[in-house]
Design a protein around this motif. Structure first.
Motif, PDB file in Angstrom:
ATOM      1  N   CYS A 170      -9.446 -72.740  29.025  1.00 48.34           N
ATOM      2  CA  CYS A 170     -10.511 -73.008  28.549  1.00 48.34           C
ATOM      3  C   CYS A 170     -10.913 -72.657  27.130  1.00 48.34           C
ATOM      4  O   CYS A 170     -11.140 -73.737  26.137  1.00 48.34           O
ATOM      5  CB  CYS A 170     -11.791 -72.360  29.372  1.00 48.34           C
ATOM      6  N   TRP A 171     -10.429 -71.572  26.958  1.00 46.57           N
ATOM      7  CA  TRP A 171     -10.397 -71.406  25.361  1.00 46.57           C
ATOM      8  C   TRP A 171      -9.626 -71.928  24.562  1.00 46.57           C
ATOM      9  O   TRP A 171      -9.909 -72.282  23.403  1.00 46.57           O
ATOM     10  CB  TRP A 171      -9.987 -69.825  25.051  1.00 46.57           C
TER      11      TRP A 171
ATOM     12  N   LEU B 170      -9.501 -76.266  20.318  1.00 43.72           N
ATOM     13  CA  LEU B 170      -9.107 -77.721  19.866  1.00 43.72           C
ATOM     14  C   LEU B 170     -10.502 -78.464  19.451  1.00 43.72           C
ATOM     15  O   LEU B 170     -10.744 -79.169  18.178  1.00 43.72           O
ATOM     16  CB  LEU B 170      -8.583 -78.574  20.950  1.00 43.72           C
ATOM     17  N   PHE B 171     -11.557 -78.305  20.288  1.00 48.51           N
ATOM     18  CA  PHE B 171     -12.876 -78.784  19.598  1.00 48.51           C
ATOM     19  C   PHE B 171     -13.411 -78.157  18.633  1.00 48.51           C
ATOM     20  O   PHE B 171     -13.864 -79.034  17.512  1.00 48.51           O
ATOM     21  CB  PHE B 171     -13.968 -78.695  20.870  1.00 48.51           C
ATOM     22  N   ALA B 172     -13.329 -76.977  18.176  1.00 48.66           N
ATOM     23  CA  ALA B 172     -13.724 -76.358  16.886  1.00 48.66           C
ATOM     24  C   ALA B 172     -12.863 -76.832  15.918  1.00 48.66           C
ATOM     25  O   ALA B 172     -13.526 -76.889  14.804  1.00 48.66           O
ATOM     26  CB  ALA B 172     -13.548 -74.744  17.243  1.00 48.66           C
ATOM     27  N   ARG B 173     -11.582 -76.900  15.807  1.00 51.81           N
ATOM     28  CA  ARG B 173     -10.775 -77.557  14.995  1.00 51.81           C
ATOM     29  C   ARG B 173     -11.437 -78.915  14.470  1.00 51.81           C
ATOM     30  O   ARG B 173     -11.267 -79.315  13.285  1.00 51.81           O
ATOM     31  CB  ARG B 173      -9.330 -77.476  15.249  1.00 51.81           C
ATOM     32  N   LEU B 174     -11.694 -79.716  15.353  1.00 51.61           N
ATOM     33  CA  LEU B 174     -11.944 -81.119  15.322  1.00 51.61           C
ATOM     34  C   LEU B 174     -13.410 -81.201  14.895  1.00 51.61           C
ATOM     35  O   LEU B 174     -13.882 -82.215  14.504  1.00 51.61           O
ATOM     36  CB  LEU B 174     -11.804 -82.036  16.263  1.00 51.61           C
ATOM     37  N   GLY B 175     -14.256 -80.240  14.868  1.00 52.47           N
ATOM     38  CA  GLY B 175     -15.615 -80.148  14.570  1.00 52.47           C
ATOM     39  C   GLY B 175     -16.540 -80.956  15.777  1.00 52.47           C
ATOM     40  O   GLY B 175     -17.510 -81.671  15.371  1.00 52.47           O
ATOM     41  N   ILE B 176     -15.842 -81.067  17.001  1.00 50.85           N
ATOM     42  CA  ILE B 176     -16.663 -81.829  18.080  1.00 50.85           C
ATOM     43  C   ILE B 176     -17.549 -80.858  18.732  1.00 50.85           C
ATOM     44  O   ILE B 176     -17.428 -79.858  19.197  1.00 50.85           O
ATOM     45  CB  ILE B 176     -15.538 -82.150  19.071  1.00 50.85           C
ATOM     46  N   ASP B 177     -18.844 -81.628  18.904  1.00 46.66           N
ATOM     47  CA  ASP B 177     -20.089 -80.772  19.536  1.00 46.66           C
ATOM     48  C   ASP B 177     -19.845 -81.244  20.987  1.00 46.66           C
ATOM     49  O   ASP B 177     -19.475 -82.342  21.330  1.00 46.66           O
ATOM     50  CB  ASP B 177     -21.274 -81.417  19.171  1.00 46.66           C
TER      51      ASP B 177
ATOM     52  N   ASP C  55      -9.677 -85.786   9.278  1.00 45.59           N
ATOM     53  CA  ASP C  55      -8.612 -85.291   8.337  1.00 45.59           C
ATOM     54  C   ASP C  55      -7.818 -84.109   8.881  1.00 45.59           C
ATOM     55  O   ASP C  55      -6.977 -83.630   8.310  1.00 45.59           O
ATOM     56  CB  ASP C  55      -9.242 -84.896   7.162  1.00 45.59           C
ATOM     57  N   VAL C  56      -8.074 -83.557  10.065  1.00 43.21           N
ATOM     58  CA  VAL C  56      -7.768 -82.421  10.474  1.00 43.21           C
ATOM     59  C   VAL C  56      -6.213 -82.634  11.201  1.00 43.21           C
ATOM     60  O   VAL C  56      -6.120 -83.725  11.946  1.00 43.21           O
ATOM     61  CB  VAL C  56      -8.590 -81.707  11.775  1.00 43.21           C
ATOM     62  N   GLU C  57      -5.224 -81.717  11.043  1.00 45.65           N
ATOM     63  CA  GLU C  57      -4.081 -82.117  11.331  1.00 45.65           C
ATOM     64  C   GLU C  57      -3.619 -80.755  12.351  1.00 45.65           C
ATOM     65  O   GLU C  57      -3.674 -79.768  11.896  1.00 45.65           O
ATOM     66  CB  GLU C  57      -2.907 -82.094  10.596  1.00 45.65           C
ATOM     67  N   VAL C  58      -3.769 -80.907  13.537  1.00 46.94           N
ATOM     68  CA  VAL C  58      -3.460 -79.708  14.539  1.00 46.94           C
ATOM     69  C   VAL C  58      -2.308 -80.065  15.648  1.00 46.94           C
ATOM     70  O   VAL C  58      -2.389 -81.091  16.252  1.00 46.94           O
ATOM     71  CB  VAL C  58      -4.758 -79.191  15.051  1.00 46.94           C
TER      72      VAL C  58
ATOM     73  N   PRO D 226      -1.584 -79.158  19.034  1.00 42.45           N
ATOM     74  CA  PRO D 226      -2.270 -78.236  20.250  1.00 42.45           C
ATOM     75  C   PRO D 226      -1.391 -77.381  20.877  1.00 42.45           C
ATOM     76  O   PRO D 226      -1.956 -76.063  21.396  1.00 42.45           O
ATOM     77  CB  PRO D 226      -2.434 -79.365  21.397  1.00 42.45           C
ATOM     78  N   ASP D 227      -0.180 -77.262  20.656  1.00 46.63           N
ATOM     79  CA  ASP D 227       0.952 -76.117  21.276  1.00 46.63           C
ATOM     80  C   ASP D 227       0.523 -74.885  20.595  1.00 46.63           C
ATOM     81  O   ASP D 227       0.667 -73.737  21.221  1.00 46.63           O
ATOM     82  CB  ASP D 227       2.196 -76.299  21.052  1.00 46.63           C
ATOM     83  N   ASP D 228       0.037 -75.094  19.393  1.00 47.07           N
ATOM     84  CA  ASP D 228      -0.288 -73.766  18.596  1.00 47.07           C
ATOM     85  C   ASP D 228      -1.572 -72.990  19.402  1.00 47.07           C
ATOM     86  O   ASP D 228      -1.893 -71.940  18.924  1.00 47.07           O
ATOM     87  CB  ASP D 228      -0.656 -74.078  17.286  1.00 47.07           C
ATOM     88  N   LEU D 229      -2.208 -73.833  20.025  1.00 48.90           N
ATOM     89  CA  LEU D 229      -3.636 -73.263  20.478  1.00 48.90           C
ATOM     90  C   LEU D 229      -3.556 -72.822  21.867  1.00 48.90           C
ATOM     91  O   LEU D 229      -4.350 -72.254  22.658  1.00 48.90           O
ATOM     92  CB  LEU D 229      -4.798 -74.033  20.626  1.00 48.90           C
ATOM     93  N   LEU D 230      -2.212 -72.976  22.457  1.00 51.80           N
ATOM     94  CA  LEU D 230      -2.379 -72.423  23.946  1.00 51.80           C
ATOM     95  C   LEU D 230      -1.870 -70.965  24.085  1.00 51.80           C
ATOM     96  O   LEU D 230      -1.579 -70.222  22.990  1.00 51.80           O
ATOM     97  CB  LEU D 230      -0.887 -73.165  24.550  1.00 51.80           C
ATOM     98  N   PRO D 231      -2.163 -70.294  25.288  1.00 50.78           N
ATOM     99  CA  PRO D 231      -2.020 -68.727  25.232  1.00 50.78           C
ATOM    100  C   PRO D 231      -0.579 -68.531  24.871  1.00 50.78           C
ATOM    101  O   PRO D 231       0.451 -69.033  24.887  1.00 50.78           O
ATOM    102  CB  PRO D 231      -2.209 -68.409  26.889  1.00 50.78           C
TER     103      PRO D 231
END
Length: 499
Positions: A394-395, A400-407, A479-482, A484-489
């Motif tokens: 969940c985190w 990911l949402f925080a990186r993308l600025g998604i409410d 413009d964000v490049e991310v 997702p693997d970097d966000l996993l536990p």
């Protein structure tokens, strides 16, 4: 035990521990275990001394930002001191130092400015000077600040001498970085007994002191990279220049011998300290022990030798020190797990045997309140995350949402707000029936089910998430490049590290 007014009062008074399993017969080999300082390293002593000296002299004003170039331990000590005393802290650090150090610094409230690894220690020092001059920060200047050496004469050395009251200390062994420990301890030990030998260890592939070459300096005395420096494993040891404090120790005749240490030997002995003595330290401690053992093998029976163990092994989890230390069970551990029938990943919970598909259960009717909540929430909110408060996946979605600025709205099913009458559990049953997935998190965008963490990350990778957001007019940072693997536990994906 004692009561203290502040964490800063707990600095120092670290134990001297005999290393029976390492010492040659008849030789008394002791380690000064500096990991017992509150932030886990010898640098806590210097951090407090520099700040308090600057307060007394008026160089450091109330509320002024403190800045220093550091491989990590000095910065961590400063972060503790600055947190307690109320000073903002900026640390400059070469990107090659361990990730744990960056995270610890930020956790303690410091800002960390990384410098290119190719610029080495001189680069991070130059950046600290540049930022201090531009913004009016107080620069600690640990590599030349006499307060760094003075605190070791006043505390570290006196502790060692007190532990040997009535006995002769034959040899003291240390590495060098800032030179503060070296100059301060060696000075006091020599004053107490000029016969005490001071042995300094350095990397065998980066022999700055052993080269005999003078330290080159630029205008204003700023050090340039020493020609004998090469990258080495001992973080915190031997930067790419010889500090003023180290030069002063050498000029004063405080050093009796230099011992080169191989990186492989430093790694081996750090691990052996953990497994044979139960002492958990970093690579530089293993290197210092290697030099001390070299001395011990050449010393007569009855000799007393002390070596410095500067920090804890927790600073090195992402470094070669932990290569080969797995996160998953190895073959031996799997065999041990399978030697009894219960509590196994490949067995039915609570009993023996191999997992079998669970029998079909009669479905209970869905709760009307929970159905209404899910329908209303999904319809009303552009992005909904049904989550558990502390679930790592969940985190990962939240990151990911925080990186993308998604409410988005997060419905944390296990939180206090949803525990009354097990509303969270009833909502989860509705989600399982609607989505066919019994796992959490579950994500809805524009009223449509996207899936869990894996499905959401796959949708970002293949571009379908972008299309879904744009079709529904949901704002996000294009413009964000991310990755997702970097966000996993971290335990799931070897690359997962948010620094």
């Amino acid at each position: 035990m004692a009561r203290y007014d502040s964490i800063l009062d707990t600095i120092g008074r670290t134990p001297l521990v005999r290393l029976d399993t390492f010492a040659p017969p008849g030789v008394n080999l002791y380690a000064k275990v500096e990991a017992f300082n509150p932030m886990g390293s010898v640098k806590d002593r210097m951090a407090l001394a520099i700040i308090e000296q600057a307060e007394r002299s008026g160089e450091l004003r109330p509320g002024q930002t403190v800045i220093e170039a550091t491989s990590g331990n000095t910065g961590i000590g400063l972060a503790m001191v600055c947190a307690r005393k109320g000073y903002p802290l900026v640390v400059t650090m070469a990107e090659s130092f361990s990730v744990e150090r960056r995270k610890l610094l930020r956790y303690l409230g410091a800002r960390v400015v990384l410098t290119p690894a190719s610029e080495k220690g001189t680069g991070m020092l130059a950046k600290a000077i540049e930022l201090a001059e531009t913004h009016g920060y107080f620069l600690c200047r640990q590599f030349e600040n006499e307060a760094n050496a003075e605190v070791h004469s006043r505390t570290t050395a006196r502790e060692i001498l007190a532990d040997f009251r009535g006995e002769v200390l034959d040899c003291w062994v240390s590495g060098f970085g800032t030179g503060g420990t070296l100059k301060g301890v060696a000075r006091a030990l020599k004053q107490a007994n000029p016969a005490t030998r001071v042995v300094v260890a350095e990397p065998d592939n980066a022999r700055l002191l052993g080269s005999g070459l003078a330290q080159p300096r630029q205008a204003g005395g700023v050090p340039a990279s020493h020609p004998s420096f090469r990258p080495h494993l001992m973080q915190g040891w031997s930067p790419d220049f010889i500090s003023r404090l180290t030069e002063e120790a050498l000029a004063a005749g405080l050093v009796d011998e230099l011992v080169p240490v191989a990186g492989s030997e430093a790694l081996r002995l750090a691990r052996e300290l953990a497994r044979r003595e139960g002492i958990f330290v970093g690579t530089s401690s293993g290197a210092t022990l290697a030099a001390a053992l070299d001395v011990a093998r050449r010393s007569p029976p009855g000799s007393n030798i002390v070596c410095m163990l500067p920090d804890t092994g927790e600073r090195y989890l992402s470094t070669p020190l932990f290569d080969g230390i797995g996160e998953q069970m190895n073959d031996e551990e799997l065999a041990l797990s399978r030697s009894t029938p219960g509590y196994r990943f490949d067995a039915v919970p609570g009993g023996g045997g191999v997992r079998r598909p669970a029998p079909e259960r009669e479905k209970a009717p869905l709760d009307a309140e929970a159905v209404g909540f899910v329908d209303e929430t999904v319809a009303a909110e552009p992005v909904v995350l049904f989550a558990l408060e502390w679930c790592e996946f969940c985190w990962s979605v939240r990151k990911l949402f925080a990186r993308l600025g998604i409410d988005y709205r997060s419905v944390d099913l296990d939180s206090v707000a949803y525990q009354a009458d097990d509303l969270g559990g009833r909502i989860r049953a509705v989600l399982a029936e609607r989505t066919g997935a019994r796992t959490i998190p579950q994500v809805f965008i524009g009223g449509e089910h996207v899936g869990g963490c894996s499905e959401l990350f796959d949708a970002w990778r293949d571009g379908s998430l972008r299309g879904r957001l744009e079709d529904r007019g949901i704002a996000y940072d294009r413009d964000v490049e991310v990755d997702p693997d970097d966000l996993l536990p971290g335990w799931l994906h070897p690359r997962a590290s948010i620094v």
